[in-house]
Enzyme design. Sequence first.
Site, PDB file in Angstrom:
ATOM      1  N   ASP A 256       0.825  -1.207   0.000  1.00 57.73           N
ATOM      2  CA  ASP A 256       0.000   0.000   0.000  1.00 57.73           C
ATOM      3  C   ASP A 256       0.861   1.259   0.000  1.00 57.73           C
ATOM      4  O   ASP A 256       0.431   2.297  -0.494  1.00 57.73           O
ATOM      5  CB  ASP A 256      -0.950  -0.008   1.199  1.00 57.73           C
ATOM      6  CG  ASP A 256      -2.072  -1.008   0.962  1.00 57.73           C
ATOM      7  OD1 ASP A 256      -1.871  -2.195   1.270  1.00 57.73           O
ATOM      8  OD2 ASP A 256      -3.116  -0.618   0.402  1.00 57.73           O
TER       9      ASP A 256
HETATM   10  O1  MRU Z   1      -7.773  -3.045   2.889  1.00 59.15           O
HETATM   11  P1  MRU Z   1      -7.483  -3.452   1.480  1.00 59.15           P
HETATM   12  O2  MRU Z   1      -8.240  -4.658   1.037  1.00 59.15           O
HETATM   13  O3  MRU Z   1      -7.598  -2.298   0.528  1.00 59.15           O
HETATM   14  O4  MRU Z   1      -5.947  -3.868   1.514  1.00 59.15           O
HETATM   15  C1  MRU Z   1      -5.336  -4.298   0.329  1.00 59.15           C
HETATM   16  C2  MRU Z   1      -3.915  -4.669   0.494  1.00 59.15           C
HETATM   17  O5  MRU Z   1      -3.333  -4.570   1.546  1.00 59.15           O
HETATM   18  C3  MRU Z   1      -3.179  -5.076  -0.758  1.00 59.15           C
HETATM   19  O6  MRU Z   1      -2.201  -6.024  -0.466  1.00 59.15           O
HETATM   20  C4  MRU Z   1      -2.511  -3.846  -1.383  1.00 59.15           C
HETATM   21  O7  MRU Z   1      -3.421  -2.790  -1.478  1.00 59.15           O
HETATM   22  C5  MRU Z   1      -1.967  -4.142  -2.734  1.00 59.15           C
HETATM   23  S1  MRU Z   1      -3.231  -4.444  -3.933  1.00 59.15           S
HETATM   24  C6  MRU Z   1      -2.455  -4.680  -5.407  1.00 59.15           C
END
Ligand code: MRU
Length: 372
Positions: A256
């Site tokens: 992220d």
């Molecule tokens: O809370 P989320 O479902 O948005 O978290 C998503 C993640 O942590 C993913 O691993 C990250 O965003 C990468 S998606 C290509």
Amino acid sequence: MAAEINGSSPGTLQSICYERGSLRLLDQTRLPLETVYLDIKDSSDGWTAIRDMVVRGAPAIAIAAALSLAIEVFNLDFSGTPEDAASYLAKKLEYLVSSRPTAVNLSDAAEKLRSLVLKIAETANEAQTVFQAYVDAAETMLVDDVAANKAIGFHGASHLGSHLENMQKISVLTHCNTGSLATAGYGTALGVIRALQTEGWLEKAFCTETRPFNQGSRLTAFELVHDQIPATLIADSAVAALMKAGVVNAVVVGADRIAANGDTANKIGTYSVALSAYHHGIQFYVAAPITSIDLSISSGDQIVIEERSEKELLHSDGGRGKQVAASGISVWNPAFDVTPARLITAIFTEKGVIRKSSEDAFDIKGFIESAK
Ligand code: MRU
């Protein structure tokens, strides 16, 4: 009517369905049992869809936000100047960024779009020119993301494939969902798994449940089954035991936000997976587009971690089901954690593989400059 714009290969799952003037988002809170698309009419709908996890995953959030504003301005009856149009867009982008704080892709996209429209407004004769430039740029993000993901998959699979040595195939563990559902298509870490499968180098994928929102069991498992990739679902708490059993050769996760030294924020539980991998001598990789890198922060200590509702732990099904925890208990529910660069073997990007510059850190700025 304009053709639908997407970069996904036919038959792959599509979380974002867009054509000029129309945006539909696959409601990921209802997967895997129901496939329902929600109509997004403006940035307010986009903000709510992101906050409520209808769309999630760092790249998908950024693209959905940008496109929700593209829908809003596509048919907007606007009487202001080009400067007014640019400040209208800048204000809405700032609002969209407030939907979720941890993934840098959203704020990075907003900043790039804001700079673009301010520049266009300097020479434009009418507001419509600014809005048109905005819509074009938001649409480009959708197409570029799939190309970036395919390149990440290629670099990641080639790197892992070159380390096969006397192994015929490898088994890879992943955490959370980083596939077509989390991006415009193909995926990042799941893209690497897809590329390994295409090359015939994948023995098996393991995916964690990813509690409390269950992105692994609901979404990653759904994508793996959809693509007929050999895969096994495990409880988050089974990671160390699985590694001890010797059946995992590598871990690949998404990101992220990656700090300049390589510290990486990703779904809660990633840090525990990395610690287990380190203990068992298993290589731990991050797969992410360059837009997930935040060079403005030197380390992961500066990353803001989103905390989500206590309901996600107190109730089943990520907060949507019946109460499962004792009434009155207090809850701490961070949605992400930070894995220190020390525990990361390498980072797969669309520009190639970022390797360690020292035991504890990556020189990501140097990598990006040399990749230009
Ligand atoms: O809370 P989320 O479902 O948005 O978290 C998503 C993640 O942590 C993913 O691993 C990250 O965003 C990468 S998606 C290509």
